[in-house]
Design an enzyme around this catalytic site. Structure first.
Site, short mmCIF file in Angstrom:
data_model
loop_
_atom_site.label_atom_id
_atom_site.label_comp_id
_atom_site.label_asym_id
_atom_site.label_seq_id
_atom_site.Cartn_x
_atom_site.Cartn_y
_atom_site.Cartn_z
N ALA A 66 19.87 -29.75 37.30
CA ALA A 66 19.97 -30.34 35.97
C ALA A 66 20.18 -29.27 34.91
CB ALA A 66 18.71 -31.15 35.66
N GLY A 112 18.91 -31.52 41.35
CA GLY A 112 19.68 -32.74 41.18
C GLY A 112 20.94 -32.77 42.01
N GLU A 115 19.84 -34.00 45.32
CA GLU A 115 19.52 -35.43 45.21
C GLU A 115 20.79 -36.27 45.19
OE1 GLU A 115 15.48 -36.04 42.85
OE2 GLU A 115 16.82 -34.69 41.77
N GLU A 135 12.52 -27.33 41.75
CA GLU A 135 11.95 -27.81 40.49
C GLU A 135 10.50 -27.37 40.28
OE1 GLU A 135 15.14 -30.91 41.51
OE2 GLU A 135 13.75 -29.61 42.58
#
Length: 713
Positions: A66, A112, A115, A135
């Site tokens: 992100a 992300g 993901e 993260e």
């Protein structure tokens, strides 16, 4: 075509979607990428000509995660929850579209990015790809379904350490654990594999959407998993002392998600994600370990308008542990190294340090014999100063003695070119004083490495009174060349890192002299978030070295006509050194240490109780923690106020990477910012009243408290 994804529909009906965020060297998840993903999902759902999707990257890495600026700007938990759910809804639509989706993963695929690939039905990793969920290292957790898809894919027991430790796995390991389904030698081959898979799996479905889905290895009700989940929180607490709430939140996500259906589990994850985003720990870590660290790496501390430089040949004076370590990290990036010592045997031993590291790596399957031999060939052990001819940079790493350093400086400068830079690896002696032995003080600088050099990420660059901007720029470029993080400080006794680090261990020793139980002191250090407790740490760096530095400082100040105020903890050092307990290197200090090569744990020396009797009434643990943390933060503030530190970023990053200041606090000055200057001043004055003037708040903090400011304003 969208702004961040390029589309190409093949004659076979397979839509090739290529992530290529414009204007950025790497793909990241941001508003632009999010809109492109939404458009991609809509096209897969609505266009009957699309029979399947192959998602790849047009950059050397798939997607780094992100855009953390967006995370930093989130003000409320509700905003964090909503942001997380927007991405999840898009990914959920993709995996339930009824059309096969394959991710082709190259380079880095983190956070992300991973993901996004987990929402595809099939994953093919290109050779060299690296996957992970980092993260937690910034106090966050995967908010795009990672805590739910990963355990359902590889099992809870495999997923938990990946999520809680933030470690990465290479492509072959990812295949072995079931994180990816296939490997490919390059992107083009992977895309061809992906097309074929789509055409052969037209009714693709995620495992967790199948009616009879079962977690690999069992869900949260399974006895084996229940046992693991019962032990995991205690193990995490033992390592983190509950200073990192993201770890607990991740475990809660995995456990609670294993009790409900997949869509309910996504909601659970978003709630915990929101809790992480607004936590002070995440705010602290994100600010320092991402934004401030990146600013440093982009050259915020480097003089502008000076062309970049590289070291081709490096000279190192002293082949002990520090010099040998510097030789290794330099040769590793292709620099030719002259490793010089007083005897050939000592120089050869310094080179052997690199061979030992390389042999250990080879035994673990990292690298090849040819690569090892090539690196070793770049290190020339010698006793001949003439071998330094042609060096761009010379670093002395000899004993902490001004006369010894002056001697090697003069011998080296007689051989090197007038434009070469000379650096001292001293940890305490002022650079301006050492530069007096140099015939080119403008080319003289401090490069303070940390031990062991091959593992420690920081180099403290010290600018002397006559150090030129060009010399600073060249020193900065060398530190970046060897893949270390540079902080830049101005000259003073102990500089920044050694000066502030000393307050931590000395405060622990002062507590011991006061009758505080040694075990309470050590636990307080760990509870505070420090990587090592103060007594053990003093043993590691050696009491004799601390005594030598103190005596050298006393002599230097006397020569300058300045008073010497000794920390009360130094009396403890003198007492132990007097009976030969000088630290780990002797096998005895505050601890009894197992001999080199022997198994066993270190144990606190039983004689401490006799030498420093334990007081009948012990202080509260909070008092001990505050003393250890305030001693460091207050001294860092003094360094900032005196102009030793050049920036808040250097202070914070240097404190974490240099001596391990509790990372969840975000660094020594961020510790004060987070508490608020007024609250810090009030508590510091309480500590000063009880424990001495060393806790009187630094003038820089008092000034901030008076105007309601923060460091960095």
């Amino acid at each position: 075509m969208t702004e961040a994804i390029l589309f190409e529909l093949g004659d076979d009906g397979i839509l090739l979607a290529t992530l290529d965020l414009p204007g950025r060297p790497m793909n990241v998840l941001n508003a632009i990428t999010g809109a492109a993903i939404e458009a991609m999902v809509l096209r897969v759902e609505a266009d009957p000509a699309v029979k399947g999707l192959v998602l790849s990257s047009g950059k050397k890495d798939f997607l780094a995660g992100a855009d953390l600026e967006g995370i930093r700007d989130i003000a409320t938990a509700q905003q964090a929850f909503d942001l997380s759910m927007v991405l999840k809804r898009q990914l959920r639509r993709l995996e339930k579209s009824g059309k096969p989706a394959v991710a082709v993963i190259n380079g880095m695929c983190f956070g992300g990015g991973l993901e996004l690939t987990l929402a595809c039905h099939h994953r093919i990793a290109v050779h060299g790809a690296r996957l992970g969920t980092p993260e937690v290292k910034l106090g966050l957790l995967p908010g795009g379904g990672g805590t739910q898809r990963l355990p359902r894919l590889v099992g809870m027991q495999t997923a938990m350490p990946l999520l809680c430790e933030g470690s990465e796995v290479k492509a072959d390991k990812a295949l072995a654990i079931g994180l990816v389904h296939a490997l490919a030698p390059d992107r083009e081959a992977a895309i061809e594999q992906a097309r074929a898979w789509c055409l052969g799996n037209t009714k693709a479905q995620q495992p967790w959407d199948a009616p009879k889905f079962r977690y690999p290895g069992g869900d949260s009700r399974s006895p084996a998993v229940v046992q693991m989940l019962a032990i995991a929180p205690a193990m995490a607490a033992a390592k983190s002392w509950n200073n990192y709430p993201a770890i607990t939140h991740i475990m809660s996500c995995v456990f609670e998600g294993g009790l409900v259906d997949f869509d309910a589990a996504l909601l659970i994850e978003s709630r915990y994600f929101a809790a992480c985003v607004v936590s002070p720990e995440s705010r602290n870590m994100l600010n320092t370990l991402w934004f401030q660290l990146n600013a440093i790496k982009k050259g915020a501390s480097r003089p502008k308008d000076i062309p970049p430089s590289k070291v081709g040949k490096l000279g190192i004076l002293g082949a002990g542990m520090m010099g040998a370590g510097i030789a290794y990290v330099s040769a590793k990036v292709g620099i030719d190294v002259v490793l010089l010592d007083t005897t050939q045997d000592a120089a050869d031993k310094g080179r052997a340090y690199s061979q030992d590291l390389l042999d250990k790596a080879l035994n673990k399957g990292r690298g090849t014999a040819a690569q090892r031999d090539a690196l070793l060939a770049r290190i020339t052990p010698t006793t001949d100063y003439a071998a330094l001819a042609g060096c761009d940079l010379v670093i002395e790493a000899v004993f902490e003695d001004r006369a010894v350093k002056a001697g090697v400086t003069q011998q080296a400068e007689s051989q090197i070119g007038v434009g070469a830079v000379f650096a001292s690896n001293t940890s305490t002696l002022p650079i301006s004083g050492l530069a007096q032995a140099s015939i080119r003080p403008a080319n003289f600088i401090g490069l303070h490495f940390f031990s062991p050099v091959d593992k420690m990420p920081l180099v403290e660059i010290i600018v002397g009174k006559e150090t030129s901007d060009e010399t600073l720029a060249r020193g900065f470029d060398y530190v970046m060349q060897i893949a270390k993080t540079p902080i830049v400080v101005n000259d003073s006794r102990g500089f920044y890192t050694s000066r502030v680090f000393g307050t931590y261990v000395m405060e622990g020793l002062a507590m011991l002299a006061e009758g505080v139980h040694p075990r309470s002191i050590e636990v307080a250090g760990l509870q505070a978030g420090m990587p090592m407790p103060p007594l053990a740490l003093q043993d590691e760096v050696s009491l004799s070295l601390g005594l030598h530095v103190a005596d050298q400082t006393r002599k230097d100040l006397a020569a300058e006509g300045k008073p010497y105020a000794e920390h009360p903890g130094m009396a403890v050092v003198r007492q132990l050194c007097a009976i030969g307990r000088i630290g780990k290197k002797a096998g005895k200090g505050f601890y009894d240490w197992p001999a080199v090569g022997e198994k066993g744990e270190k144990r606190l020396w039983s004689g401490l109780a006799e030498m420093f009797p334990v007081a009948a009434q012990q202080p509260a643990q909070r008092e001990l923690i505050d003393r250890l943390m305030f001693a460091q933060a207050n001294e860092a503030a003094r360094c900032y106020g005196e102009g030793v530190l050049r920036s808040v970023a250097d202070a914070n990053v240097g404190s974490i990477f240099g001596w391990g200041f509790a990372p969840f606090q975000g660094g020594a000055l961020q510790f004060i910012n987070a508490m608020g200057a007024q609250a810090f001043v009030a508590r510091a004055r309480e500590l000063a009243a009880r424990h001495g003037a060393r806790f009187e708040p630094a003038p820089a903090v008092v000034a901030l408290a008076e105007r309601g400011g923060r460091f960095g304003d």
